[in-house]
Design a protein around this motif. Structure first.
Motif, short mmCIF file in Angstrom:
data_model
loop_
_atom_site.label_atom_id
_atom_site.label_comp_id
_atom_site.label_asym_id
_atom_site.label_seq_id
_atom_site.Cartn_x
_atom_site.Cartn_y
_atom_site.Cartn_z
N VAL A 246 12.70 -23.56 -37.60
CA VAL A 246 12.18 -24.83 -38.10
C VAL A 246 11.47 -25.52 -36.94
O VAL A 246 12.10 -25.98 -36.00
N ARG A 247 10.17 -25.56 -37.02
CA ARG A 247 9.37 -26.14 -35.93
C ARG A 247 9.07 -27.62 -36.16
O ARG A 247 8.67 -28.32 -35.25
N GLY A 248 9.25 -28.08 -37.37
CA GLY A 248 8.99 -29.48 -37.69
C GLY A 248 8.87 -29.68 -39.18
O GLY A 248 9.08 -28.76 -39.97
N ARG A 249 8.52 -30.89 -39.55
CA ARG A 249 8.47 -31.30 -40.95
C ARG A 249 7.56 -30.41 -41.79
O ARG A 249 7.84 -30.13 -42.95
N THR A 250 6.45 -29.97 -41.22
CA THR A 250 5.48 -29.18 -41.99
C THR A 250 5.39 -27.73 -41.56
O THR A 250 4.53 -27.00 -42.04
N ASP A 251 6.28 -27.29 -40.67
CA ASP A 251 6.18 -25.94 -40.12
C ASP A 251 7.55 -25.28 -40.07
O ASP A 251 8.36 -25.56 -39.19
N VAL A 252 7.79 -24.39 -41.05
CA VAL A 252 9.03 -23.63 -41.12
C VAL A 252 8.64 -22.16 -41.21
O VAL A 252 7.95 -21.75 -42.16
N ASP A 253 9.04 -21.37 -40.21
CA ASP A 253 8.68 -19.94 -40.18
C ASP A 253 9.11 -19.23 -41.46
O ASP A 253 10.25 -19.35 -41.90
N GLY A 254 8.19 -18.45 -42.04
CA GLY A 254 8.49 -17.65 -43.22
C GLY A 254 8.40 -18.43 -44.53
O GLY A 254 8.66 -17.88 -45.60
N TYR A 255 8.04 -19.71 -44.44
CA TYR A 255 7.96 -20.57 -45.62
C TYR A 255 6.60 -21.24 -45.65
O TYR A 255 6.00 -21.52 -44.62
N GLN A 256 6.13 -21.54 -46.86
CA GLN A 256 4.88 -22.27 -47.01
C GLN A 256 5.20 -23.66 -47.55
O GLN A 256 5.98 -23.81 -48.51
N LEU A 257 4.59 -24.67 -46.94
CA LEU A 257 4.76 -26.03 -47.42
C LEU A 257 4.19 -26.14 -48.83
O LEU A 257 3.05 -25.74 -49.07
N TYR A 258 4.97 -26.67 -49.76
CA TYR A 258 4.53 -26.81 -51.15
C TYR A 258 4.21 -28.27 -51.48
O TYR A 258 3.11 -28.57 -51.96
N ARG A 259 5.15 -29.18 -51.24
CA ARG A 259 4.93 -30.60 -51.55
C ARG A 259 5.67 -31.47 -50.56
O ARG A 259 6.72 -31.10 -50.05
N MET A 260 5.11 -32.71 -50.33
CA MET A 260 5.75 -33.67 -49.42
C MET A 260 5.72 -35.07 -50.04
O MET A 260 4.82 -35.39 -50.80
N SER A 261 6.69 -35.87 -49.63
CA SER A 261 6.67 -37.30 -49.92
C SER A 261 6.92 -38.03 -48.61
O SER A 261 7.60 -37.51 -47.72
N GLY A 262 6.35 -39.25 -48.46
CA GLY A 262 6.52 -40.01 -47.23
C GLY A 262 5.79 -39.29 -46.10
O GLY A 262 5.02 -38.39 -46.34
N PRO A 263 5.97 -39.66 -44.83
CA PRO A 263 6.68 -40.87 -44.42
C PRO A 263 5.80 -42.09 -44.64
O PRO A 263 5.28 -42.24 -45.73
N GLY A 264 5.63 -42.90 -43.66
CA GLY A 264 4.82 -44.08 -43.79
C GLY A 264 5.64 -45.34 -43.87
O GLY A 264 5.11 -46.44 -43.97
N SER A 265 6.94 -45.21 -43.81
CA SER A 265 7.82 -46.37 -43.94
C SER A 265 7.97 -47.13 -42.62
O SER A 265 8.44 -48.25 -42.62
#
Length: 142
Positions: free
Chosen positions: A10-29
Motif C-alpha cells: 500500500v503506497r498511498g490512498r490511490t496506489d495499492v500494488d496489484g489493485y486498480q483504483l475504482y472509486r473515491m470519495s473525499g478528501p477536501g474536509s
C-alpha cells in the motif's frame, strides 16, 4: 492507541500494488488524517466487486448521520476482480471504532447499508487500522 505502519504493498490512498483504483470519495474536509483503515472484501468476480462498491456509494449518499471522524474512502479492485480494498482515512482510530458502534460496519441501520452488509457474492475478510503515511500527515498539517 499505537498503530502499525501500512503494509508495503500500500503506497498511498490511490496506489495499492496489484489493485486498480475504482472509486473515491473525499478528501477536501481539511481534517488531519490520524488513521488509515484498510477494509478487505472478497468477491465472486469483478462485476460483483464493482456493484458492491457502487452500493457503498449509494449508502454513503443516503447516510442520515455521517460520522464526523470520517475523511475519505478509496476503493481498489484487485487485478483478478475477486477482492476489494477500501483505503479509508479517519481523524483517529478511536473515531473509526466509534463509527462501528458495535454493528460490525460503518453506517446507520438503513436499507442501503443493510444491502452493503448482505451483498450477494461479497464477504468481509478484514478490517485493520494503520498509521497514515508520514508525508500525508505533514501535507494535511501544512
Amino acid at each position: 492507541m499505537t498503530l502499525p505502519e501500512l503494509p508495503s504493498f500500500v503506497r498511498g490512498r490511490t496506489d495499492v500494488d496489484g489493485y486498480q483504483l475504482y472509486r473515491m470519495s473525499g478528501p477536501g474536509s481539511g481534517k488531519t488524517v490520524g488513521c488509515v483503515v484498510l477494509v478487505t472484501i472478497e468477491t465472486d468476480d469483478e462485476a460483483t466487486a464493482r456493484a458492491w462498491v457502487d452500493s457503498v456509494f449509494v449508502a454513503l449518499a443516503s447516510e442520515p448521520n455521517p460520522h464526523p471522524g470520517g475523511i475519505s474512502a478509496a476503493f481498489h479492485i484487485r487485478a483478478d476482480g475477486r477482492q476489494v480494498i477500501n483505503y479509508a482515512e479517519w481523524v483517529s482510530a478511536e473515531d473509526h471504532v466509534d463509527a462501528l458502534g458495535g454493528t460490525g460496519g460503518v453506517g446507520s441501520q438503513t436499507a442501503d447499508w443493510r444491502r452493503v452488509q448482505n451483498f450477494p457474492g461479497a464477504r468481509g475478510v478484514g478490517v485493520e487500522r494503520y498509521q497514515p503515511p508520514l508525508a500525508q500527515v505533514h501535507a494535511e498539517v501544512e
